[in-house]
Design an enzyme around this catalytic site. Structure first.
Site, PDB file in Angstrom:
ATOM      1  N   ARG A  65       0.806  -1.143  -0.001  1.00 37.18           N
ATOM      2  CA  ARG A  65       0.087   0.069  -0.154  1.00 37.18           C
ATOM      3  C   ARG A  65       0.725   1.099   0.016  1.00 37.18           C
ATOM      4  O   ARG A  65       2.166   1.258   0.050  1.00 37.18           O
ATOM      5  CB  ARG A  65      -1.040  -0.068   1.146  1.00 37.18           C
ATOM      6  CG  ARG A  65      -0.738  -0.855   2.307  1.00 37.18           C
ATOM      7  CD  ARG A  65       0.299  -0.225   3.540  1.00 37.18           C
ATOM      8  NE  ARG A  65      -0.166   1.376   3.516  1.00 37.18           N
ATOM      9  CZ  ARG A  65       0.982   2.199   3.689  1.00 37.18           C
ATOM     10  NH1 ARG A  65       2.302   1.872   3.723  1.00 37.18           N
ATOM     11  NH2 ARG A  65       1.066   3.258   3.556  1.00 37.18           N
ATOM     12  N   GLY A  66       0.333   2.397   0.009  1.00 35.27           N
ATOM     13  CA  GLY A  66       0.960   3.776  -0.058  1.00 35.27           C
ATOM     14  C   GLY A  66       1.026   3.883  -1.795  1.00 35.27           C
ATOM     15  O   GLY A  66       1.515   3.011  -2.659  1.00 35.27           O
ATOM     16  N   ALA A  67       0.940   5.270  -1.845  1.00 30.50           N
ATOM     17  CA  ALA A  67       0.629   5.462  -3.537  1.00 30.50           C
ATOM     18  C   ALA A  67       1.739   5.042  -4.517  1.00 30.50           C
ATOM     19  O   ALA A  67       1.550   4.427  -5.494  1.00 30.50           O
ATOM     20  CB  ALA A  67       0.425   7.022  -3.702  1.00 30.50           C
ATOM     21  N   ARG A 126      -7.399  -0.111  -6.933  1.00 26.60           N
ATOM     22  CA  ARG A 126      -7.644   0.786  -6.144  1.00 26.60           C
ATOM     23  C   ARG A 126      -8.023   2.181  -6.838  1.00 26.60           C
ATOM     24  O   ARG A 126      -7.098   2.645  -7.551  1.00 26.60           O
ATOM     25  CB  ARG A 126      -6.559   0.964  -4.845  1.00 26.60           C
ATOM     26  CG  ARG A 126      -6.503   0.089  -4.031  1.00 26.60           C
ATOM     27  CD  ARG A 126      -5.598   0.077  -2.778  1.00 26.60           C
ATOM     28  NE  ARG A 126      -6.105   0.813  -1.832  1.00 26.60           N
ATOM     29  CZ  ARG A 126      -5.367   1.377  -0.741  1.00 26.60           C
ATOM     30  NH1 ARG A 126      -4.162   1.160  -0.474  1.00 26.60           N
ATOM     31  NH2 ARG A 126      -6.131   2.284   0.035  1.00 26.60           N
ATOM     32  N   GLN A 180      -1.985   2.449   9.902  1.00 26.57           N
ATOM     33  CA  GLN A 180      -0.729   2.430   9.308  1.00 26.57           C
ATOM     34  C   GLN A 180       0.055   2.985  10.073  1.00 26.57           C
ATOM     35  O   GLN A 180       1.537   3.005  10.202  1.00 26.57           O
ATOM     36  CB  GLN A 180      -1.009   2.945   7.953  1.00 26.57           C
ATOM     37  CG  GLN A 180      -1.697   2.363   6.791  1.00 26.57           C
ATOM     38  CD  GLN A 180      -2.929   2.893   6.877  1.00 26.57           C
ATOM     39  OE1 GLN A 180      -3.817   3.071   7.840  1.00 26.57           O
ATOM     40  NE2 GLN A 180      -3.577   2.682   5.669  1.00 26.57           N
ATOM     41  N   ASP A 225      -1.927  10.690  -1.877  1.00 31.02           N
ATOM     42  CA  ASP A 225      -2.435   9.697  -2.704  1.00 31.02           C
ATOM     43  C   ASP A 225      -2.501  10.254  -4.230  1.00 31.02           C
ATOM     44  O   ASP A 225      -2.581   9.700  -5.362  1.00 31.02           O
ATOM     45  CB  ASP A 225      -3.342   8.872  -2.440  1.00 31.02           C
ATOM     46  CG  ASP A 225      -3.187   8.159  -1.364  1.00 31.02           C
ATOM     47  OD1 ASP A 225      -2.950   8.698  -0.102  1.00 31.02           O
ATOM     48  OD2 ASP A 225      -2.671   6.950  -1.459  1.00 31.02           O
ATOM     49  N   ASN A 282      -5.348  12.661   0.598  1.00 30.68           N
ATOM     50  CA  ASN A 282      -4.442  11.581   1.641  1.00 30.68           C
ATOM     51  C   ASN A 282      -5.189  11.056   2.440  1.00 30.68           C
ATOM     52  O   ASN A 282      -6.499  11.087   2.461  1.00 30.68           O
ATOM     53  CB  ASN A 282      -3.350  12.535   2.226  1.00 30.68           C
ATOM     54  CG  ASN A 282      -2.346  11.534   3.020  1.00 30.68           C
ATOM     55  OD1 ASN A 282      -1.835  10.643   2.074  1.00 30.68           O
ATOM     56  ND2 ASN A 282      -1.880  11.594   4.172  1.00 30.68           N
ATOM     57  N   LYS A 283      -4.635  10.105   3.403  1.00 35.90           N
ATOM     58  CA  LYS A 283      -5.444   9.069   4.260  1.00 35.90           C
ATOM     59  C   LYS A 283      -6.297   9.942   5.074  1.00 35.90           C
ATOM     60  O   LYS A 283      -6.218  11.151   5.640  1.00 35.90           O
ATOM     61  CB  LYS A 283      -4.322   8.605   5.100  1.00 35.90           C
ATOM     62  CG  LYS A 283      -4.956   7.393   6.096  1.00 35.90           C
ATOM     63  CD  LYS A 283      -5.951   6.581   5.562  1.00 35.90           C
ATOM     64  CE  LYS A 283      -5.387   5.480   4.229  1.00 35.90           C
ATOM     65  NZ  LYS A 283      -6.188   4.667   3.620  1.00 35.90           N
TER      66      LYS A 283
HETATM   67  O1  MRU Z   1      -4.565   3.244   2.402  1.00 38.04           O
HETATM   68  P1  MRU Z   1      -3.013   3.467   1.985  1.00 38.04           P
HETATM   69  O2  MRU Z   1      -2.347   2.726   3.316  1.00 38.04           O
HETATM   70  O3  MRU Z   1      -2.514   2.985   0.851  1.00 38.04           O
HETATM   71  O4  MRU Z   1      -2.822   5.010   2.201  1.00 38.04           O
HETATM   72  C1  MRU Z   1      -1.685   5.537   1.989  1.00 38.04           C
HETATM   73  C2  MRU Z   1      -1.522   6.918   2.236  1.00 38.04           C
HETATM   74  O5  MRU Z   1      -2.367   7.499   2.374  1.00 38.04           O
HETATM   75  C3  MRU Z   1      -0.277   7.773   2.028  1.00 38.04           C
HETATM   76  O6  MRU Z   1      -0.053   8.707   3.098  1.00 38.04           O
HETATM   77  C4  MRU Z   1       0.016   8.029   0.711  1.00 38.04           C
HETATM   78  O7  MRU Z   1      -0.257   7.027  -0.308  1.00 38.04           O
HETATM   79  C5  MRU Z   1       1.376   8.685   0.401  1.00 38.04           C
HETATM   80  S1  MRU Z   1       2.658   7.260   0.517  1.00 38.04           S
HETATM   81  C6  MRU Z   1       4.001   8.113   0.140  1.00 38.04           C
END
Ligand code: MRU
Length: 364
Positions: A53-55, A90, A203, A244, A254-255
């Site tokens: 996970r993470g963009a 996603r 996370q 993201d 973002n999250k």
């Molecule tokens: O749902 P996730 O864990 O994939 O969400 C991740 C985030 O929101 C991060 O802050 C974002 O992807 C930036 S990662 C460098």
């Protein structure tokens, strides 16, 4: 980054040269598991169910998914089908579509027989580029921390608040929001990170805390609702988060919960920075609130939590009454007006169309 003295990226090619290996993030921080993704279906599941996970990491994983697809069937039809199947895994992080588009534009013009090797080469480049971008983000963000350390906190720790995990686990290496923190720590600047737990998937508690712990960066875990209070009491010097998808006018998706931190930071005069590599900018979108699709994930992520029981087993337990429904929007949008600066690989931009165009004039 190091895990028990061994350097790891978050994704790498398996020994057979076709499959990829990843750190299965569902089990951290209690278990460090590496799993192999051998098929496009494996890759889709790993992205959808957040093994990765993470963009940025989602994008790189999808790029390798395209390579695996080409090794099995390099036809035009399979290329298109894989693009669509992976793009649907996603909806919010734009790096996914960016990486798939990069792969498609590299592969489409080639005869099918040449596609597999070109696909693995391009996927590896995208992975390497991610590391390079994050290093540059780190050095630009380091300037901000250095300045605060010198002017506001000489000899005292600079307190950074972060949300979710925008660390090396969310990228191939270094991370975005954490890169300046790691560099400051390496340089000997005292830094301390307040880590939002980041419900529902935790996370922050499970991943960011694990990373910082592994690297010896002082940190404290807080519940998601504590940030505003800490800011009112002068305990946060700056906020750095990842994103993201950032729009052409500087709105940041973002999250879930990031927006509330930005509001609290604005109210308390705390600088609020967003760290991002340019593949996270969606130049086709302006108004993040209206135009960015927000992933709605399973309510089970809200009504259950996962953790380690006293007997050492990883357990999922219910936290709400049976029958109480949950809603789980996974991201929110912070309007540009609440953002102090966008830390990119080219420098720090104002969160505005003009600010981004100054750094990325080719997008004008
Ligand atoms: O749902 P996730 O864990 O994939 O969400 C991740 C985030 O929101 C991060 O802050 C974002 O992807 C930036 S990662 C460098």
């Amino acid at each position: 980054m190091k895990v028990q003295d061994r350097h790891y990226r978050t994704i790498w090619l398996a020994d057979d040269g076709r499959a990829v290996e990843i750190i299965d993030q569902r089990w951290l921080p209690h278990e460090f598991r590496v799993v192999t993704l051998a098929t496009v279906e494996d890759v889709a599941t790993a992205i959808r169910d957040m093994w990765v996970r993470g963009a940025p990491l989602i994008g790189v994983t999808a790029a390798y998914g395209m390579a695996i697809a080409m090794a099995n069937d390099p036809s035009d039809a399979h290329l298109e089908r894989t693009w669509h199947d992976l793009n649907e895994t996603r909806p919010t992080a734009i790096n996914l579509r960016w990486a798939l588009n990069e792969m498609r534009s590299t592969l489409s013009p080639l005869p099918p027989a040449e596609r597999a090797s070109a696909a693995y080469a391009r996927a590896a480049e995208i992975a390497d580029e991610d590391v390079t971008l994050n290093r540059s983000i780190g050095s630009h963000g380091l300037e901000v921390i250095r300045k605060i350390a010198a002017t506001k906190k000489p000899g005292e720790p600079v307190n950074v608040l972060t949300h979710c995990n925008a660390g090396w686990l969310a990228t191939v290496d270094y991370g975005t929001a954490t890169a300046p923190v790691y560099m400051a720590a390496e340089e000997g600047i005292p830094v301390h990170v307040y880590v939002d737990e980041t419900r529902p998937r935790n996370q922050g508690a499970q991943l960011t805390a694990w990373e910082l712990n592994g690297h010896g960066v002082p940190h404290t875990l807080i519940v998601d609702n504590a940030g505003g209070h800490l800011m009112q009491h002068g305990m946060i010097d700056l906020v750095i988060v990842g994103t993201d998808r950032t729009t052409a006018r500087g709105d940041v998706c973002n999250k879930i919960g990031t927006y509330l931190k930005a509001l609290a930071a604005h109210d308390n005069g705390v600088p609020f920075y967003v760290a991002l590599p340019s593949p996270t900018i969606d130049w086709t979108v302006d108004d993040g609130v209206k135009e960015i699709p927000i992933e709605e994930r399973s309510a089970d992520e809200v009504t259950f939590v996962q953790g380690k029981a006293e007997d050492g087993r990883t357990l999922k337990v219910r936290v709400s009454p049976e029958g109480t429904p949950g809603a789980n929007p996974a991201f929110d949008v912070t309007p540009a007006r609440l953002i102090t600066g966008l830390i990119t690989e080219r420098g720090i931009a104002d969160a505005s169309r003009e600010g981004l165009k100054t750094l990325f004039p080719e997008r004008s």
